[in-house]
Motif scaffolding. Sequence first.
Motif, PDB file in Angstrom:
ATOM      1  N   GLN A  19      24.624  30.694  37.757  1.00 27.51           N
ATOM      2  CA  GLN A  19      24.094  32.030  37.457  1.00 27.51           C
ATOM      3  C   GLN A  19      25.214  33.072  37.486  1.00 27.51           C
ATOM      4  N   ALA A  48      27.363  32.747  34.411  1.00 26.03           N
ATOM      5  CA  ALA A  48      26.677  33.332  33.248  1.00 26.03           C
ATOM      6  C   ALA A  48      26.754  34.855  33.278  1.00 26.03           C
ATOM      7  N   TRP A  49      26.534  35.458  34.457  1.00 30.83           N
ATOM      8  CA  TRP A  49      26.614  36.915  34.575  1.00 30.83           C
ATOM      9  C   TRP A  49      28.022  37.414  34.303  1.00 30.83           C
ATOM     10  N   ARG A  50      29.028  36.679  34.789  1.00 32.84           N
ATOM     11  CA  ARG A  50      30.410  37.056  34.557  1.00 32.84           C
ATOM     12  C   ARG A  50      30.724  37.033  33.058  1.00 32.84           C
ATOM     13  N   ARG A  51      30.273  35.994  32.373  1.00 33.17           N
ATOM     14  CA  ARG A  51      30.490  35.887  30.914  1.00 33.17           C
ATOM     15  C   ARG A  51      29.792  37.040  30.182  1.00 33.17           C
ATOM     16  N   GLN A  52      28.566  37.339  30.607  1.00 29.48           N
ATOM     17  CA  GLN A  52      27.814  38.422  29.982  1.00 29.48           C
ATOM     18  C   GLN A  52      28.534  39.755  30.196  1.00 29.48           C
ATOM     19  N   ALA A  53      29.023  39.992  31.408  1.00 25.42           N
ATOM     20  CA  ALA A  53      29.735  41.236  31.697  1.00 25.42           C
ATOM     21  C   ALA A  53      31.005  41.341  30.861  1.00 25.42           C
ATOM     22  N   ALA A  92      31.567  39.957  27.958  1.00 28.11           N
ATOM     23  CA  ALA A  92      31.166  40.199  26.563  1.00 28.11           C
ATOM     24  C   ALA A  92      30.818  41.671  26.357  1.00 28.11           C
ATOM     25  N   LEU A  93      30.118  42.262  27.307  1.00 32.31           N
ATOM     26  CA  LEU A  93      29.754  43.681  27.208  1.00 32.31           C
ATOM     27  C   LEU A  93      30.999  44.568  27.253  1.00 32.31           C
ATOM     28  N   GLU A 142      32.838  44.261  23.923  1.00 36.08           N
ATOM     29  CA  GLU A 142      32.117  45.000  22.875  1.00 36.08           C
ATOM     30  C   GLU A 142      32.361  46.507  23.019  1.00 36.08           C
TER      31      GLU A 142
END
Length: 193
Positions: A136, A139-144, A146-147, A150
């Motif tokens: 988890q 996944a959160w690290r990857r999402q952060a 990516a944000l 961007e």
Amino acid sequence: MKRLLASLCCTVLWIAGAPQAMADDVEPALYRAAMLHKAGESGAALAIWQDWANRGSVDAAYNLALIYQHGDGVPLDYGQAMHWYKVAAAKGDKASRIQLGLMYQIGQGVAADQDEAHRWYTMDRRHHLHHEHDPQLVAWRRQALALIDERDRRAQIAASRASSIQIVADLQRRAGMLAEPPAAKAMLASSGR
């Protein structure tokens, strides 16, 4: 049997209430010790801190370490300071771990040992290394990331567009396709161009 059960019940209640009783008693005792120490009665303060440190108070152990490390009201004794920092650090006190790392780093009371200093400095981090592999958190690290990527990409595009618009406007003005803004004409006239 009834007496044994009643006695056992009282003992269990006493044991269960002991940590709370200690917590209730330690605060005023440590405050009293601090006031005694401040008033110059270091011997009385020392006795209180040692009693509570031996009972398991992290704050009392830290206070003992601090006064020994700096010779504040007691003879300077790095060995005692290290002992009490280790007592507090063993119970999870982060400030004591940092102090131990510093003592090892600069060789205060011990031979300087960078590896041992690093061990004390990073003890808490190593304790939580298992979090780096939690699915988890990954996944959160990857999402952060990516944000953040961007956001940075959008900021670069906006800066590039603003720069491009400025460059085109300057070229058009030089080619005579755009009239000079009144403020720009006044500045050019005053500079003698």
